[in-house]
Every structure is written in structure tokens, then in C-alpha cells.
Design a protein around this motif. Structure first.
Motif: not given
Length: 494
Positions: A184-186, A188, A212, A214, A216, A220
């Protein structure tokens, strides 16, 4: 009258031309390679840094075509280009700076590396002062998290009927299958005004914008996954009574209010709150080694390292020593390079990397308590710039870390009630194994000294709504000074 009207229109038009974000790339004239983390400045204490690919973007709304952009980097000659002469996506070439030894350097040229580091430590307090400052700060975080292993087993659940228990287990299994071994890449990003006072941890904050990027639907990290599991448990623990909670032989809680404990779990964070930002920056400004070089162990404990003088160079009118360092004693952990002013002995740039096999932090109680935590990557870059008061303000900070978390716990919930025959009991085993890589960049766009009156009169906001996006859109930050996105971010989407 007509001529006056025409002049007013012409003035308005010429001023509007430069109300935009200018972007370009900085390159070395000699090698044709891009120059990362170079300074792009316009006006006093106002500017950006090129990203790791040498790209930049800077907002010039408040300036005219006659104002100039200044481009500078260690080891290169400064270059100036008027805004009116700048072309979008322009490539700017800097030539190498041939050292011109000034009187200050000639006086200090015979200093050894150890003597230089001693003077660095002697001058820390007078070179860095973050009190009564106002910063405009842009922050970008990239987090890549992977749940390596997840297991959940219900041993006993008196509150669940057989039919309900089957459905409950199916929902947990579904949660496991979605998140186990998933990457999981996010991202912010946020833009904040921060004011520092004279007292420790005295900050005032106004969050201006936050985004953001992401997915969801995925957990994460270990904390998010555990929250999702506990949320499902809490949905079924319907009781007005409190619970005793144990993990193995250790009592964790005697009177846990389930609703109170779990009501915020898995709640989507649609806002960035000022209090959260304040807590984060209170730690960074007052305790972070990155904003106070005196807290780096390779500075305060320099005797544990071997330093090697490489050369000198010029930067923003200062002659700069370049010192490489590497561990000399067992407790030393980092290798890297320091750039030190020959006049003030301030560290104006530090590059550091955790040695292979070393740990920046961690503990291992895997067999006793079922917990293990370690940080086996800690690499960073921090840049400072001299201000009008002859102290040094932070300009840019980058830090990359990798951490591993292992949690294997047995938890028992027992309802506090006199009715023992109908007392709710719940036992389960939870295992979560997670690794997370985080890259954080902080750009101090603008820095100014302020008075106590300015600090006292500044009004904070409570926070703002986060703009949630599915792919990067540079127009979101139109009118702001930010770090240019690299190609990986520009092409990322889910």
C-alpha cells in the motif's frame, strides 16, 4: 484620460503576466547532469529547492517582471535570471565555482578535522536559533507499507451465537485476505504556517492546505490493520458494562469502556487538525536532531567517528569545508558528509546514512511479550541558510526510514458484571507483521523573525478538510511554493 486608462490597463496586464508558478530544471554546465536540492530564490528569505531530479516550481505572484530569480548550489556559481526573461520549463545551467580563498579561510586553513568539529560544537547555540520565527512550511510524505503476515483466531466468544460467529469469522478472513502481503503506497502533502515562541514547545499553527493520495480500502500498517480488526470486535461487544483486558499474564486494563476505546477506530480522517500538527512540530523543532545539528551523534559524539577533509568550496558568499565521516567506534552508526562554514563553523548541509547492519532504534521482546520493533534504515539530508541576523534557518529536510513491526498477542476480554453465568468472555490471538518505508520532505518556503507581540496576536485555525485525490494533479497547488513532484509521484494513481 484615455492615455491614463491605457497605462492603467497596461500596468495591470504586465503585473498579471507574472501571477503564476514558474517551473524549470537546473543542470550542471560541465556534466549536463541535473542538480538536486539546489536553491531557487526570489526576494528575501523566499524560495524553493530543486527536487531529486533537479526540477523546481516557484510562485511569483507577489513579484514583477523586473525581479530576479537566484539559482545557487554548493560548488557552483550563482546565476540570476529576471522573471520577465524566464521561459516555462526552462533549463538553467550553472558553471562550477573555482575556489577563491578568502582571508577567513587562509587563517583557518591549518585546522584539523577534529579542531573543526570542536569549533562546530562550540558554536552550535549561537548558530541555530528557532525562537520567535515564522515559517511557511510545505511537507510531503510517501509511505509504502506491507503486511507480511496477519493471523486472527477466536478461541472463545460467549457473546456470539454459532451462526453469528461464522459470519464474524468470515468478515475477519475477508479482511485478512485483502490486506495480507498487499503493498500500500500513499502520499500526503500539506502547507502550514508555523510560529515559534520563546518558551519550550510554544508554537502557533495555521494549516492552509492538505491533500491525500491513498487507497483507503487497504490497511497501510500494523496499527491500521489492528484497528480494523478491533472495530469488528467492538461492533459485536454490545454491553453497557466495562471489561477486564489481559494479554497472557499481564493485565492491560481493569475497566475498559469498549465503546469509548473503539469508537474512533477506522474512522476516516477527513480533516487535518491544528493540534496534531502542533504536536508533530513541537517534537521536530525542539527535539529533532535534523533541525538542531548538535543532536546528531556524529556531531556531538564526533570522537566516535573518523573525519576526512575532502576540499573546500564556495556557497552563498561563504567558504565551506567538506568533511566525510565514518564510524570509528562500535556505538557510532552513520556515515556521510558535512559542509561547514569556514567563518562561523555552522553546518550548512549534512548528508547521513545508517551503516549496513546498524539499527537506528528498536527492541526485541518477541518471545517474552510477542513484540519486536526495529528501524534498520535512517538516511537524511538537511540544509540550512544564513539569515540577516547571522544565524542559520532550516531550508530543506529529507529523511528516509524503514521499520519492521512484529506483534503476536493473545487478548482476553472479561465483562465486569455480578451475573457470572451470563458474563461476556472473549479470547483471541492476533498476529501482525508489518514493514514500512517512509520518505518525508520538508521545505521551509519562507522564514522571518518575529516579535513576541506578533506571536501572541497570531490566530490559529482548528484545521482544514483534506483534499482526497486518486492521482496527482499539480494544479491543486497553483499559487503555492512546493517541492516539484518527481516522475514517480506524477505517474502514481490507484
Amino acid at each position: 484620460m484615455k492615455q491614463t486608462t491605457f497605462l492603467c490597463i497596461a500596468f495591470f496586464f504586465s503585473a498579471s503576466i507574472y501571477a503564476q508558478n514558474l517551473s524549470g530544471t537546473l543542470l550542471s554546465q560541465k556534466s549536463n547532469e541535473t542538480i538536486p536540492y539546489a536553491s531557487v530564490q526570489i526576494g528575501e528569505n523566499y524560495g524553493v529547492i530543486t527536487n531529486n531530479e533537479g526540477d523546481f516550481q516557484i510562485n511569483v505572484d507577489r513579484f514583477t517582471g523586473q525581479d530576479s530569480l537566484y539559482f545557487s548550489s554548493l560548488g557552483y556559481k550563482e546565476k540570476r535570471i529576471a522573471v520577465k526573461d524566464f521561459q516555462q520549463e526552462m533549463k538553467i545551467y550553472l558553471s562550477e565555482d573555482v575556489n577563491q580563498l578568502d582571508d577567513v579561510y587562509l587563517v583557518n586553513k591549518n585546522l584539523s578535522s577534529e579542531e573543526i568539529m570542536e569549533k562546530v560544537n562550540e558554536n552550535i547555540s549561537q548558530n541555530y536559533n528557532l525562537q520567535l520565527k515564522k515559517f511557511d512550511v510545505f511537507v510531503r510524505n510517501q509511505t509504502i507499507s506491507k503486511l507480511l503476515d496477519t493471523e486472527f483466531e477466536v478461541n472463545k466468544a460467549t457473546f456470539l451465537e454459532k451462526k453469528v460467529r461464522k459470519k464474524f469469522n468470515q468478515s475477519i478472513d475477508s479482511l485478512l485476505s485483502v490486506n495480507k502481503n498487499s503493498l500500500n503506497t500513499s502520499y500526503t502533502e500539506s502547507y502550514t504556517q508555523i510560529l515559534t515562541g520563546t518558551e519550550k514547545d510554544s508554537l502557533k499553527v495555521a494549516v492552509k492546505k492538505a491533500t491525500q493520495l491513498k487507497d483507503e480500502s487497504k490497511a497501510g500498517n500494523a496499527e491500521e490493520f489492528s484497528s480494523k480488526v478491533f472495530k469488528k470486535i467492538a461492533q459485536n461487544l454490545n454491553s453497557e458494562n466495562t471489561f477486564k483486558v489481559k494479554s497472557g499474564i499481564l493485565p492491560l486494563e481493569d475497566s475498559l469502556k469498549v465503546g469509548k476505546a473503539f469508537k474512533v477506530n477506522e474512522k476516516k480522517k477527513d480533516s487535518v487538525f491544528t493540534k496534531d500538527i502542533k504536536e508533530s512540530y513541537a517534537s521536530k523543532i525542539n527535539r529533532s536532531k535534523n533541525l538542531n545539528p548538535g543532536r546528531f551523534d556524529f556531531v556531538k559524539d564526533y570522537e566516535d567517528y573518523t573525519f576526512t577533509q575532502k576540499k573546500i568550496t564556495a556557497y552563498n558568499g561563504e567558504m565551506v569545508y567538506i568533511l566525510n565521516f565514518q564510524p570509528d567506534k562500535g556505538r557510532a552508526k552513520y556515515n556521510g558528509r558535512l559542509y561547514i562554514s569556514a567563518e562561523t563553523f555552522a553546518i550548512i548541509k549534512a548528508e547521513y546514512k545508517l551503516e549496513e547492519g546498524k539499527k537506528a532504534a528498536g527492541f526485541n521482546m518477541k518471545f517474552l511479550l510477542g513484540i519486536k520493533f526495529s528501524v534498520d534504515k535512517d538516511n537524511g539530508l538537511v540544509i540550512f541558510k544564513r539569515n540577516a541576523e547571522n544565524t542559520y534557518d532550516p531550508v530543506y529536510l529529507k529523511r528516509s526510514t524503514h521499520q519492521y513491526v512484529y506483534l503476536n498477542r493473545s487478548l482476553k476480554f472479561k465483562e465486569n458484571t455480578d451475573d457470572r453465568s451470563n458474563r461476556i468472555k472473549f479470547k483471541f490471538d492476533l498476529l501482525v507483521e508489518n514493514e514500512t518505508t517512509e520518505d518525508q520532505e520538508i521545505l521551509f518556503v519562507k522564514s522571518d523573525s518575529i516579535t513576541e507581540k506578533t506571536f501572541d496576536s497570531f490566530e490559529e485555525n482548528k484545521g482544514i478538510l483534506v483534499e482526497k485525490i486518486k492521482n496527482y494533479d499539480s494544479s491543486i497547488w497553483e499559487g503555492y511554493n512546493i517541492i516539484s513532484p518527481d516522475r514517480e509521484l506524477e505517474e502514481f494513481k490507484y
